[in-house]
Each structure stands twice: as structure tokens, then as C-alpha cells.
Design a protein around this motif. Structure first.
Motif, PDB file in Angstrom:
ATOM      1  N   GLU A 137       1.841  36.402  29.618  1.00 48.89           N
ATOM      2  CA  GLU A 137       2.916  37.046  28.468  1.00 48.89           C
ATOM      3  C   GLU A 137       2.635  38.687  28.624  1.00 48.89           C
ATOM      4  O   GLU A 137       1.445  39.162  28.786  1.00 48.89           O
ATOM      5  N   VAL A 138       3.768  39.261  28.554  1.00 49.64           N
ATOM      6  CA  VAL A 138       3.524  40.877  28.735  1.00 49.64           C
ATOM      7  C   VAL A 138       3.933  41.454  27.183  1.00 49.64           C
ATOM      8  O   VAL A 138       5.209  41.192  26.625  1.00 49.64           O
ATOM      9  N   TRP A 139       3.225  42.019  26.750  1.00 48.43           N
ATOM     10  CA  TRP A 139       3.395  42.825  25.507  1.00 48.43           C
ATOM     11  C   TRP A 139       4.216  44.119  25.899  1.00 48.43           C
ATOM     12  O   TRP A 139       3.836  44.885  26.433  1.00 48.43           O
ATOM     13  N   GLU A 140       5.547  44.030  25.540  1.00 53.45           N
ATOM     14  CA  GLU A 140       6.650  45.146  25.657  1.00 53.45           C
ATOM     15  C   GLU A 140       6.307  46.375  25.098  1.00 53.45           C
ATOM     16  O   GLU A 140       6.450  47.425  25.405  1.00 53.45           O
ATOM     17  N   GLU A 141       6.026  46.073  23.679  1.00 50.74           N
ATOM     18  CA  GLU A 141       6.268  47.413  22.848  1.00 50.74           C
ATOM     19  C   GLU A 141       5.666  46.953  21.568  1.00 50.74           C
ATOM     20  O   GLU A 141       5.723  45.513  20.908  1.00 50.74           O
ATOM     21  N   SER A 142       5.405  47.777  20.665  1.00 50.26           N
ATOM     22  CA  SER A 142       4.997  47.355  19.317  1.00 50.26           C
ATOM     23  C   SER A 142       5.032  48.565  18.256  1.00 50.26           C
ATOM     24  O   SER A 142       4.772  49.744  18.818  1.00 50.26           O
ATOM     25  N   PHE A 159       5.470  44.998  14.126  1.00 48.40           N
ATOM     26  CA  PHE A 159       6.503  44.381  14.848  1.00 48.40           C
ATOM     27  C   PHE A 159       6.131  44.566  16.526  1.00 48.40           C
ATOM     28  O   PHE A 159       5.762  45.517  16.927  1.00 48.40           O
ATOM     29  N   ILE A 160       6.038  43.333  17.002  1.00 49.13           N
ATOM     30  CA  ILE A 160       5.782  43.230  18.441  1.00 49.13           C
ATOM     31  C   ILE A 160       6.704  42.514  19.368  1.00 49.13           C
ATOM     32  O   ILE A 160       7.362  41.417  18.836  1.00 49.13           O
ATOM     33  N   VAL A 161       7.104  42.953  20.510  1.00 54.90           N
ATOM     34  CA  VAL A 161       7.881  42.385  21.421  1.00 54.90           C
ATOM     35  C   VAL A 161       7.238  41.704  22.666  1.00 54.90           C
ATOM     36  O   VAL A 161       6.316  42.571  23.431  1.00 54.90           O
ATOM     37  N   ILE A 162       7.254  40.625  22.920  1.00 57.16           N
ATOM     38  CA  ILE A 162       6.415  39.770  24.031  1.00 57.16           C
ATOM     39  C   ILE A 162       7.398  39.408  24.928  1.00 57.16           C
ATOM     40  O   ILE A 162       8.458  38.880  24.497  1.00 57.16           O
ATOM     41  N   ARG A 163       7.137  39.492  26.229  1.00 53.91           N
ATOM     42  CA  ARG A 163       8.149  38.789  27.248  1.00 53.91           C
ATOM     43  C   ARG A 163       7.558  37.696  27.807  1.00 53.91           C
ATOM     44  O   ARG A 163       6.293  37.700  28.288  1.00 53.91           O
ATOM     45  N   GLU A 164       7.737  36.500  27.716  1.00 55.49           N
ATOM     46  CA  GLU A 164       7.139  35.227  28.288  1.00 55.49           C
ATOM     47  C   GLU A 164       8.249  34.535  29.320  1.00 55.49           C
ATOM     48  O   GLU A 164       9.355  34.283  28.655  1.00 55.49           O
ATOM     49  N   ASP A 165       8.062  34.302  30.518  1.00 58.29           N
ATOM     50  CA  ASP A 165       8.969  33.582  31.319  1.00 58.29           C
ATOM     51  C   ASP A 165      10.366  34.187  31.067  1.00 58.29           C
ATOM     52  O   ASP A 165      11.509  33.604  31.014  1.00 58.29           O
ATOM     53  N   MET A 179      -5.906  44.908  16.876  1.00 57.46           N
ATOM     54  CA  MET A 179      -6.617  45.336  17.699  1.00 57.46           C
ATOM     55  C   MET A 179      -5.974  45.440  19.195  1.00 57.46           C
ATOM     56  O   MET A 179      -5.634  44.181  19.797  1.00 57.46           O
ATOM     57  N   LEU A 180      -5.530  46.375  19.551  1.00 61.67           N
ATOM     58  CA  LEU A 180      -4.756  46.666  20.950  1.00 61.67           C
ATOM     59  C   LEU A 180      -5.874  47.006  21.970  1.00 61.67           C
ATOM     60  O   LEU A 180      -6.827  47.859  21.914  1.00 61.67           O
ATOM     61  N   PRO A 188      -2.629  52.964  25.851  1.00 61.73           N
ATOM     62  CA  PRO A 188      -1.986  54.349  25.540  1.00 61.73           C
ATOM     63  C   PRO A 188      -0.385  54.197  25.901  1.00 61.73           C
ATOM     64  O   PRO A 188       0.393  54.710  25.141  1.00 61.73           O
ATOM     65  N   GLN A 189      -0.289  53.467  26.862  1.00 55.94           N
ATOM     66  CA  GLN A 189       1.113  53.264  27.437  1.00 55.94           C
ATOM     67  C   GLN A 189       1.702  52.360  26.270  1.00 55.94           C
ATOM     68  O   GLN A 189       3.099  52.809  25.911  1.00 55.94           O
ATOM     69  N   LEU A 190       1.335  51.353  25.599  1.00 56.59           N
ATOM     70  CA  LEU A 190       1.950  50.388  24.655  1.00 56.59           C
ATOM     71  C   LEU A 190       2.429  51.583  23.404  1.00 56.59           C
ATOM     72  O   LEU A 190       3.135  51.369  22.669  1.00 56.59           O
TER      73      LEU A 190
END
Ligand SMILES: Cc1cc2nc3c(=O)[nH]c(=O)nc-3n(C[C@H](O)[C@H](O)[C@H](O)COP(=O)(O)OP(=O)(O)OC[C@H]3O[C@@H](n4cnc5c(N)ncnc54)[C@H](O)[C@@H]3O)c2cc1C
Length: 192
Positions: A137-142, A159-165, A179-180, A188-190
């Protein structure tokens, strides 16, 4: 090394240094050189973080029990050690996990049969009822997200946005401590 699905993701820094990041459960500890040492005291003083050193010291014990081994010295490692001693890099403290000046044999995350142990092994300590592990899964933003609760008051929720498939999932989580740990570049990117 550089295919999309490889655990070792190669990249070159802006100043031209070739490097790699671990895209795998356990992160770069699953692709690194496996040298282990405890942190130096200066790290704690200079970090600007108020560390509970009792917790740190207790953590060393359970982490080391699971993933740190005394390495068997082969020819070239013995030659490097002897070379350092001949060059006067002293004292020699033998097998030593502390961060000390001199020459020592540090810990290894490879066991005596050459099998790597990574941060993912520490999941063996987790309470399965309290943890959910999501791979691929890719955590795209939060971000902190203002929401209205049913009484009309404002709540701050994470609020988190995750991309899965290729499907985007938006999660709003209440009462959370986040905990990031996406690494020195990913975290830092996120946050940005
Ligand atoms: C080739 C190499 C050799 C090294 N040798 C040693 C050594 O011998 N000894 C030593 O102590 N250290 C070594 N290191 C350094 C060590 O591996 C790292 O310092 C350590 O792994 C960093 O841990 P971390 O948890 O901060 O980040 P990482 O281990 O990088 O973990 C970050 C994790 O977050 C994931 N992630 C990132 N962004 C996202 C996102 N948007 N969504 C979902 N997941 C994401 C990544 O896939 C990764 O699993 C080496 C590193 C490399 C590359």
C-alpha cells in the motif's frame, strides 16, 4: 535492482551519490549491510528530543535478542581489525554493541547461517489483536482535517489517503497517535 517490484529501489541523490531504499516490510533494514551498534550518547543530547533512556535501554535488549548476532570473523574482516589496531585505532574492546571510540567487533543482523533478520522480525513481539499490517500500500498524503461533529463543534481528525491496487482509500481516524516512519526521505515528503 531497479524494477518497480524490487525490494531494493535504486536512486541517485541530487548531488550524484548512488543510493538505495528498501521498498519492503522492514524497510531498508531488509536490504542493508547488517551492521548493528547502539546509539552514541551524543545522538541523544543533540537530537532535541526528550528521550526516556530507561525505555531506550530496555528496547535495546528485546531488539538485540531478536535480530542481533555476534558475527564470525572471516579473513578480510580479521585483516581490517588487525590493520586498524596496527594503525593505532585503540582501545580494542572485542565484541561490543556500545558506540565506543577505538576498534571493536560490532553486531550483525545476519545469523550464523547467513540469514538476514530485519525490522520486520520485530513484529513477532506485536500483539496480533492490536496490529494491522498492510503491505503493497502506498500512503499518498496525510494531514489534520477539520470536521464537524454531530453537535456542530469542530474536531481535528487525522486524515490519510492510501492507494491499494490503484484504488484510493481515504481514512479518517479519531483519537490517534500517528508515528510516521517512511524513512529519511519518505517522511518529509509525506509531511510536505
Ligand atoms: C545499502 C544500505 C546499507 C546500509 N547499511 C547499514 C548498516 O550496515 N547498518 C545500519 O545501521 N544502517 C545501514 N543502513 C541504513 C539503514 O538501513 C537505515 O538507516 C534504516 O533502515 C532507516 O530506517 P527507517 O525506518 O527510518 O526507514 P526505512 O528503512 O527506509 O523504512 C521506510 C519504510 O517506509 C516505506 N514507505 C516510504 N514511503 C511510503 C509511502 N508513501 N507509503 C507506504 N510506505 C512507504 C518504505 O517502503 C519502507 O518500508 C544502510 C542503508 C542502505 C540503503
Amino acid at each position: 535492482m531497479d524494477t518497480f517490484n524490487s525490494p531494493a529501489q535504486a536512486f541517485t541523490s541530487a548531488d550524484g551519490v548512488p543510493n538505495a531504499r528498501g521498498r519492503i516490510l522492514g524497510g531498508s533494514s531488509a536490504i542493508n549491510a547488517g551492521f548493528y551498534s547502539r546509539a552514541g550518547q551524543a545522538f541523544f543530547w543533540e537530537s532535541g528530543v526528550e528521550w526516556d533512556l530507561n525505555v531506550v535501554n530496555q528496547s535495546y535488549e528485546w531488539v538485540e535478542k531478536a535480530i542481533v548476532f555476534r558475527p564470525d570473523l572471516r579473513n578480510w574482516q580479521s585483516a581490517v581489525r588487525d590493520g586498524l589496531l596496527e594503525a593505532g585505532i585503540e582501545p580494542y574492546t572485542g565484541f561490543n554493541l556500545e558506540h565506543v571510540v577505538g576498534t571493536k567487533i560490532g553486531g550483525s543482523t545476519f545469523d550464523s547461517s547467513g540469514r538476514r533478520h530485519s525490522a520486520a522480525d520485530l513484529l513477532n513481539y506485536a500483539n496480533a489483536a492490536n496490529i494491522q499490517v498492510a503491505v503493497y500500500e502506498v500512503w499518498e498524503e496525510s494531514c489534520w482535517h477539520p470536521l464537524l461533529n454531530i453537535q456542530g463543534g469542530q474536531l481535528l481528525e487525522w486524515f490519510i489517503v492510501i492507494r491499494e491496487d490503484d484504488i484510493t482509500i481515504r481514512w479518517c481516524v479519531k483519537k490517534v497517535e500517528v508515528m510516521l516512519s517512511a524513512g529519511a526521505i519518505g517522511s518529509p515528503q509525506l509531511l510536505l
